[in-house]
Design a protein around this motif. Structure first.
Motif, PDB file in Angstrom:
ATOM      1  N   PHE A   1       0.836  -1.201   0.000  1.00 25.07           N
ATOM      2  CA  PHE A   1       0.000   0.000   0.000  1.00 25.07           C
ATOM      3  C   PHE A   1       0.873   1.255   0.000  1.00 25.07           C
ATOM      4  O   PHE A   1       0.591   2.211  -0.727  1.00 25.07           O
ATOM      5  CB  PHE A   1      -0.955  -0.009   1.195  1.00 25.07           C
ATOM      6  CG  PHE A   1      -1.954   1.110   1.171  1.00 25.07           C
ATOM      7  CD1 PHE A   1      -3.055   1.059   0.323  1.00 25.07           C
ATOM      8  CD2 PHE A   1      -1.807   2.215   1.995  1.00 25.07           C
ATOM      9  CE1 PHE A   1      -3.988   2.097   0.289  1.00 25.07           C
ATOM     10  CE2 PHE A   1      -2.731   3.254   1.965  1.00 25.07           C
ATOM     11  CZ  PHE A   1      -3.822   3.191   1.119  1.00 25.07           C
ATOM     12  N   ASP A   2       1.953   1.252   0.801  1.00 27.25           N
ATOM     13  CA  ASP A   2       2.888   2.389   0.795  1.00 27.25           C
ATOM     14  C   ASP A   2       3.412   2.623  -0.617  1.00 27.25           C
ATOM     15  O   ASP A   2       3.483   3.753  -1.091  1.00 27.25           O
ATOM     16  CB  ASP A   2       4.086   2.119   1.722  1.00 27.25           C
ATOM     17  CG  ASP A   2       3.740   2.123   3.204  1.00 27.25           C
ATOM     18  OD1 ASP A   2       2.707   2.701   3.584  1.00 27.25           O
ATOM     19  OD2 ASP A   2       4.517   1.524   3.983  1.00 27.25           O
ATOM     20  N   ARG A   3       3.774   1.531  -1.297  1.00 25.36           N
ATOM     21  CA  ARG A   3       4.327   1.638  -2.646  1.00 25.36           C
ATOM     22  C   ARG A   3       3.292   2.191  -3.623  1.00 25.36           C
ATOM     23  O   ARG A   3       3.577   3.086  -4.421  1.00 25.36           O
ATOM     24  CB  ARG A   3       4.834   0.278  -3.140  1.00 25.36           C
ATOM     25  CG  ARG A   3       5.557   0.371  -4.496  1.00 25.36           C
ATOM     26  CD  ARG A   3       5.644  -0.951  -5.201  1.00 25.36           C
ATOM     27  NE  ARG A   3       4.340  -1.480  -5.563  1.00 25.36           N
ATOM     28  CZ  ARG A   3       3.611  -1.070  -6.599  1.00 25.36           C
ATOM     29  NH1 ARG A   3       4.038  -0.107  -7.381  1.00 25.36           N
ATOM     30  NH2 ARG A   3       2.436  -1.611  -6.863  1.00 25.36           N
ATOM     31  N   ALA A   4       2.089   1.670  -3.550  1.00 23.20           N
ATOM     32  CA  ALA A   4       1.040   2.079  -4.493  1.00 23.20           C
ATOM     33  C   ALA A   4       0.688   3.557  -4.354  1.00 23.20           C
ATOM     34  O   ALA A   4       0.303   4.200  -5.329  1.00 23.20           O
ATOM     35  CB  ALA A   4      -0.199   1.208  -4.297  1.00 23.20           C
ATOM     36  N   CYS A   5       0.852   4.103  -3.149  1.00 24.44           N
ATOM     37  CA  CYS A   5       0.490   5.505  -2.904  1.00 24.44           C
ATOM     38  C   CYS A   5       1.666   6.471  -3.057  1.00 24.44           C
ATOM     39  O   CYS A   5       1.481   7.685  -2.994  1.00 24.44           O
ATOM     40  CB  CYS A   5      -0.073   5.652  -1.495  1.00 24.44           C
ATOM     41  SG  CYS A   5      -1.632   4.794  -1.245  1.00 24.44           S
ATOM     42  N   ALA A   6       2.868   5.952  -3.240  1.00 26.21           N
ATOM     43  CA  ALA A   6       4.068   6.784  -3.233  1.00 26.21           C
ATOM     44  C   ALA A   6       4.248   7.576  -4.533  1.00 26.21           C
ATOM     45  O   ALA A   6       3.782   7.169  -5.587  1.00 26.21           O
ATOM     46  CB  ALA A   6       5.293   5.907  -2.984  1.00 26.21           C
TER      47      ALA A   6
ATOM     48  N   LEU B   1      11.346   5.545  -4.859  1.00 28.35           N
ATOM     49  CA  LEU B   1      10.855   4.716  -5.963  1.00 28.35           C
ATOM     50  C   LEU B   1      11.833   4.737  -7.131  1.00 28.35           C
ATOM     51  O   LEU B   1      12.388   5.779  -7.464  1.00 28.35           O
ATOM     52  CB  LEU B   1       9.492   5.221  -6.442  1.00 28.35           C
ATOM     53  CG  LEU B   1       8.326   5.018  -5.496  1.00 28.35           C
ATOM     54  CD1 LEU B   1       7.086   5.711  -6.053  1.00 28.35           C
ATOM     55  CD2 LEU B   1       8.047   3.551  -5.264  1.00 28.35           C
ATOM     56  N   ASP B   2      11.988   3.582  -7.765  1.00 31.86           N
ATOM     57  CA  ASP B   2      12.810   3.522  -8.972  1.00 31.86           C
ATOM     58  C   ASP B   2      11.919   3.741 -10.197  1.00 31.86           C
ATOM     59  O   ASP B   2      10.717   4.011 -10.064  1.00 31.86           O
ATOM     60  CB  ASP B   2      13.603   2.207  -9.046  1.00 31.86           C
ATOM     61  CG  ASP B   2      12.711   0.966  -9.147  1.00 31.86           C
ATOM     62  OD1 ASP B   2      11.500   1.085  -9.482  1.00 31.86           O
ATOM     63  OD2 ASP B   2      13.236  -0.138  -8.899  1.00 31.86           O
ATOM     64  N   ASP B   3      12.494   3.617 -11.376  1.00 28.09           N
ATOM     65  CA  ASP B   3      11.746   3.862 -12.614  1.00 28.09           C
ATOM     66  C   ASP B   3      10.607   2.868 -12.826  1.00 28.09           C
ATOM     67  O   ASP B   3       9.662   3.141 -13.581  1.00 28.09           O
ATOM     68  CB  ASP B   3      12.686   3.835 -13.823  1.00 28.09           C
ATOM     69  CG  ASP B   3      13.650   5.017 -13.812  1.00 28.09           C
ATOM     70  OD1 ASP B   3      13.353   6.032 -13.160  1.00 28.09           O
ATOM     71  OD2 ASP B   3      14.708   4.918 -14.476  1.00 28.09           O
ATOM     72  N   ALA B   4      10.680   1.706 -12.188  1.00 21.67           N
ATOM     73  CA  ALA B   4       9.623   0.692 -12.299  1.00 21.67           C
ATOM     74  C   ALA B   4       8.595   0.822 -11.173  1.00 21.67           C
ATOM     75  O   ALA B   4       7.786  -0.067 -10.960  1.00 21.67           O
ATOM     76  CB  ALA B   4      10.238  -0.704 -12.289  1.00 21.67           C
ATOM     77  N   HIS B   5       8.627   1.946 -10.441  1.00 23.49           N
ATOM     78  CA  HIS B   5       7.712   2.230  -9.332  1.00 23.49           C
ATOM     79  C   HIS B   5       7.834   1.175  -8.217  1.00 23.49           C
ATOM     80  O   HIS B   5       6.850   0.764  -7.629  1.00 23.49           O
ATOM     81  CB  HIS B   5       6.264   2.361  -9.819  1.00 23.49           C
ATOM     82  CG  HIS B   5       5.418   3.190  -8.891  1.00 23.49           C
ATOM     83  ND1 HIS B   5       5.487   4.560  -8.864  1.00 23.49           N
ATOM     84  CD2 HIS B   5       4.520   2.847  -7.939  1.00 23.49           C
ATOM     85  CE1 HIS B   5       4.641   5.019  -7.949  1.00 23.49           C
ATOM     86  NE2 HIS B   5       4.050   3.996  -7.379  1.00 23.49           N
ATOM     87  N   GLN B   6       9.076   0.749  -7.966  1.00 21.91           N
ATOM     88  CA  GLN B   6       9.372  -0.171  -6.868  1.00 21.91           C
ATOM     89  C   GLN B   6      10.269   0.561  -5.874  1.00 21.91           C
ATOM     90  O   GLN B   6      11.145   1.332  -6.267  1.00 21.91           O
ATOM     91  CB  GLN B   6      10.088  -1.435  -7.375  1.00 21.91           C
ATOM     92  CG  GLN B   6       9.269  -2.250  -8.357  1.00 21.91           C
ATOM     93  CD  GLN B   6       7.965  -2.759  -7.765  1.00 21.91           C
ATOM     94  OE1 GLN B   6       7.944  -3.314  -6.670  1.00 21.91           O
ATOM     95  NE2 GLN B   6       6.865  -2.560  -8.484  1.00 21.91           N
TER      96      GLN B   6
END
Length: 163
Positions: A117-122, A146-151
């Protein structure tokens, strides 16, 4: 590679805030400067955790939100008006304007590792400091971006002593 520079008192402010809200998550904003060599925190701005039933409705479509509840023990939300207040305060900073460069929050009785959830909202422009609070005591504190792949990837933190 990105880097976040901050002073020991900034880390202490985050830890103190996290312990004061335990067993709920704390949250706040990092105001500072963006430069070629990274981000520099100038001010830590604690905010109220506004996670509630209304926030659940707003965020329910986001990936990783399958078990959303209105419990502040495992979610946080920063109100839009708090973001706006920080932006206005940053613009008026002297001697030069500050930007929101990051967000911090705590993970009560969980590791300082971002959730799905933190990742999805970042947002990719921000640094994300997470502090683990075990049984009311702030412990492990980590910084992510976050990196270019949204990770999320670990982002280096440099502690700058006050001169």
């Amino acid at each position: 590679m990105a880097v976040l520079k901050l002073h020991p008192q900034h880390l202490q402010a985050i830890r103190t805030h996290a312990e004061s809200t335990y067993p709920e998550e704390c949250c706040g904003l990092l105001l500072g400067k963006l430069a070629e060599d990274g981000k520099t925190v100038v001010e830590v701005m604690p905010t109220e955790n506004r996670w509630n039933a209304e926030a659940v409705e707003v965020f329910q479509e986001i990936e990783g939100s399958a078990k959303l509840g209105s419990d502040k023990r495992d979610r946080y939300a920063i109100a839009p008006e708090d973001m706006l207040k920080a932006q206005k305060q940053g613009r008026g900073a002297s001697p030069s304007p500050l930007d929101i460069i990051g967000i911090y929050h705590s993970h009560p009785d969980h590791p300082a590792i971002p959730s799905e959830f933190d990742r999805a909202c970042a947002w990719s422009v921000y640094s994300y400091i997470i502090v683990s609070v075990q049984q009311g005591k702030a412990g492990d504190l980590r910084n992510w971006s976050l990196d270019d792949a949204h990770q999320f990837q670990p982002e280096e933190m440099i502690i700058v002593e006050t001169t």
